[in-house]
Design an enzyme around this catalytic site. Sequence first.
Site, PDB file in Angstrom:
ATOM      1  CG  HIS A   5      64.709  17.099  24.700  1.00 12.42           C
ATOM      2  ND1 HIS A   5      63.586  16.922  23.940  1.00 12.42           N
ATOM      3  CD2 HIS A   5      64.553  16.295  25.788  1.00 12.42           C
ATOM      4  CE1 HIS A   5      62.779  16.047  24.540  1.00 12.42           C
ATOM      5  NE2 HIS A   5      63.338  15.659  25.658  1.00 12.42           N
ATOM      6  CE  LYS A  28      58.462   5.604  26.563  1.00 16.40           C
ATOM      7  NZ  LYS A  28      59.228   6.817  26.880  1.00 16.40           N
ATOM      8  NE  ARG A  85      60.879  17.395  32.251  1.00 16.11           N
ATOM      9  CZ  ARG A  85      60.305  16.525  31.446  1.00 16.11           C
ATOM     10  NH1 ARG A  85      59.599  16.950  30.434  1.00 16.11           N
ATOM     11  NH2 ARG A  85      60.421  15.228  31.651  1.00 16.11           N
ATOM     12  CB  SER A 128      58.219  15.080  23.722  1.00 15.91           C
ATOM     13  OG  SER A 128      59.614  15.246  23.684  1.00 15.91           O
TER      14      SER A 128
HETATM   15  P1  ADP Z   1      62.315   9.737  28.213  1.00 15.83           P
HETATM   16  O1  ADP Z   1      61.165   9.092  27.510  1.00 15.83           O
HETATM   17  O2  ADP Z   1      63.519   8.867  28.327  1.00 15.83           O
HETATM   18  O3  ADP Z   1      61.990  10.449  29.510  1.00 15.83           O
HETATM   19  P2  ADP Z   1      62.417  12.344  26.943  1.00 15.83           P
HETATM   20  O4  ADP Z   1      62.728  12.566  25.507  1.00 15.83           O
HETATM   21  O5  ADP Z   1      61.047  12.698  27.407  1.00 15.83           O
HETATM   22  O6  ADP Z   1      62.787  10.832  27.174  1.00 15.83           O
HETATM   23  O7  ADP Z   1      63.463  13.110  27.860  1.00 15.83           O
HETATM   24  C1  ADP Z   1      64.825  12.834  27.829  1.00 15.83           C
HETATM   25  C2  ADP Z   1      65.509  13.498  29.011  1.00 15.83           C
HETATM   26  O8  ADP Z   1      65.417  14.908  28.881  1.00 15.83           O
HETATM   27  C3  ADP Z   1      64.893  13.171  30.369  1.00 15.83           C
HETATM   28  O9  ADP Z   1      65.949  13.077  31.317  1.00 15.83           O
HETATM   29  C4  ADP Z   1      64.040  14.376  30.680  1.00 15.83           C
HETATM   30  O10 ADP Z   1      63.893  14.567  32.068  1.00 15.83           O
HETATM   31  C5  ADP Z   1      64.873  15.476  30.057  1.00 15.83           C
HETATM   32  N1  ADP Z   1      64.065  16.637  29.691  1.00 15.83           N
HETATM   33  C6  ADP Z   1      62.943  16.661  28.956  1.00 15.83           C
HETATM   34  N2  ADP Z   1      62.449  17.906  28.836  1.00 15.83           N
HETATM   35  C7  ADP Z   1      63.296  18.714  29.548  1.00 15.83           C
HETATM   36  C8  ADP Z   1      63.330  20.118  29.853  1.00 15.83           C
HETATM   37  N3  ADP Z   1      62.367  20.934  29.433  1.00 15.83           N
HETATM   38  N4  ADP Z   1      64.358  20.568  30.616  1.00 15.83           N
HETATM   39  C9  ADP Z   1      65.300  19.714  31.074  1.00 15.83           C
HETATM   40  N5  ADP Z   1      65.323  18.388  30.836  1.00 15.83           N
HETATM   41  C10 ADP Z   1      64.330  17.886  30.095  1.00 15.83           C
END
Ligand code: ADP
Length: 158
Positions: free
Chosen positions: A17, A41, A90, A128
Amino acid sequence: MRIGIYPGSFDPITLGHLDVIKRSSRLVDLLIIGVLNNSGKHPLFTAEERVEMIKEVTRNIENIQVESFRGLLAEFARIKKAAVIVRGLRAITDFEYELQMAQINHKIESEVDTIFFTTSVEYSYLSSSVVKEVAFHKGDISSFVPIELVERIEAKYE
Ligand code: ADP
């Protein structure tokens, strides 16, 4: 002023992130990190805790604002006068969902477009959920999350 919104659960924020935050903040005047406060959630961290953690690790980036939001992302983007929504990709498995969300958001709010950042290869496996799984089993999460958050995350599982 070009405003971007990077929405997500950030439960907790990872180095993946943070990488997207650093890269996308260079393209906009203000990047609002929108922490989704969705009671359905059952997150590990409350929205307040997630906002606080993101603020801590982005304190050196000037054009960042962190806040939580409920409800529709397109509505949040409209209220904030954002021109773009930032999301990360990803793997191909992210694509289908992200494409649908981008199209729905554009349909609801035609002034806003979604831009995607492909993950930096070193973080392509990182989510996460992975962080929580490893922390739950008392594994080392120090290469997954900003170092200043390691103890705080580990403490949730003690
Ligand atoms: P959500 O529950 O909305 O998917 P996340 O916190 O899991 O929220 O992710 C937020 C955004 O960050 C999403 O677009 C996800 O694809 C992106 N993201 C998460 N991990 C990575 C990573 N390792 N590299 C690039 N983008 C990521």
